[in-house]
Scaffold this active site. Structure first.
Site, PDB file in Angstrom:
ATOM      1  N   SER A 165       0.867  -1.178   0.000  1.00 33.30           N
ATOM      2  CA  SER A 165       0.000   0.000   0.000  1.00 33.30           C
ATOM      3  C   SER A 165       0.903   1.227   0.000  1.00 33.30           C
ATOM      4  CB  SER A 165      -0.843  -0.004   1.289  1.00 33.30           C
ATOM      5  OG  SER A 165      -1.468   1.246   1.508  1.00 33.30           O
ATOM      6  N   TYR A 210      -2.057  -1.157  10.553  1.00 31.12           N
ATOM      7  CA  TYR A 210      -2.035  -1.315   9.094  1.00 31.12           C
ATOM      8  C   TYR A 210      -0.719  -0.784   8.521  1.00 31.12           C
ATOM      9  CZ  TYR A 210      -3.956  -1.067   4.303  1.00 31.12           C
ATOM     10  OH  TYR A 210      -4.174  -1.218   2.956  1.00 31.12           O
TER      11      TYR A 210
END
Ligand code: NAD
Length: 263
Positions: free
Chosen positions: A145, A158
């Protein structure tokens, strides 16, 4: 000529974790259209996902491994080789999100996100590499990401997991550098999937604004294009990473982020 029309991946087997929806299903579809047989995984609408892959004219199967469990991951890898006779492409895509400040972040959510978003990538790669090395060819594609490269408020677990995935990608790329196996990461910005729709809905609720306004706000804060990247675009990048042209890309971080990280 469009890559998918070459059927460059005919006869290959791809395992795509977390592929019953979103980016995983987009990647599985793109790999299938390039000719690969697909092992799907995930907890969403399995029948719809299988039908979508089979429509590309390849073979498809689903395994219900919970990617937070190492034993399940081993079973998933064995299932792929037993079902299709090989394991050529591994896409580590399964991922979950939880947004809260560190002080209020539930410890069990931290453990769960690290397990699914980071440790699963290690366990699956560990199981796949010997098979790929023996075949002399392989592709490991980690769906990291932008949050593998920068932080955002409220996303401690995350961001930590995705930074870990980038580090793991580099080490795996180095350890396979003299082989026909490559390991790379794709770093999407905002892509409209169920995972992101939930963040839009939460924002709309929290700030008492419409879904449309929440969408514009979410994109406007980070993504200069003002548009989502699509799951088809991420799928196209995954197919490229499986191509001959990408054979000497090792340990790369491919950003598909509408300019997020150019700022
Ligand atoms: P999604 O929620 O649509 O899909 C997640 C998939 O993972 C689903 O198939 C779900 O069933 C599966 N899954 C969840 N927990 C699992 C578990 N324990 N075991 C097996 N499968 C499990 O989300 P998405 O947006 O498509 O995200 C896919 C990946 O892309 C994630 O790693 C995410 O971090 C990453 N990503 C997404 C975006 C975005 O904007 N959507 C941006 C950057 C990175």
């Amino acid at each position: 000529m469009h890559l998918s029309q070459t059927l460059a991946l005919a006869g290959k087997t791809a395992v795509v974790t977390g592929s019953t929806s979103g980016i995983g299903l987009g990647i599985a579809t793109a790999l299938a259209r390039a000719g690969a047989n697909i092992v799907l995984n995930g907890f969403g609408d399995v029948a719809a996902a299988l039908a979508r892959i089979e429509a590309a004219g390849v073979r498809a199967a689903h395994h219900d491994a919970d990617m937070s469990r190492p034993a399940d991951i081993e079973a998933l890898m064995a299932f792929a080789t037993n079902t299709f006779g090989s394991l050529d492409i591994l896409v580590n895509n399964a991922g979950i999100q939880y947004v809260e400040t560190i002080e209020h972040f539930p410890a069990e959510r931290w453990d769960q996100i690290i397990a699914v978003n980071l440790s699963a990538t290690f366990h699956a790669t560990r199981a796949a590499l010997p098979i790929m090395r023996a075949a002399g060819w392989g592709r490991v594609i980690n769906i990291a990401s932008v949050h593998g490269l920068v932080g955002s408020v409220g996303k401690s677990a995350y961001v930590a997991a995705k930074h870990g995935v980038i580090g793991l990608t580099k080490v795996a790329a180095l350890e396979t550098a003299r082989s026909g196996v490559t390991v790379n990461a794709i770093c999407p910005g905002w892509v409209l999937t169920p995972l992101v729709q939930k963040q839009i809905d939460d924002l709309a609720h929290r700030e008492s604004i419409s879904t449309e306004d929440a969408t514009l706000k979410l994109l406007g804060e980070k993504q200069p294009s003002g548009r989502f990247a699509s799951v088809e675009q991420i799928g196209g990048v995954a197919v490229f990473l499986c191509s001959e042209a990408a054979s000497e890309m090792r340990g790369a971080e491919l950003k598909v982020d509408g300019g997020w990280l150019a700022q």
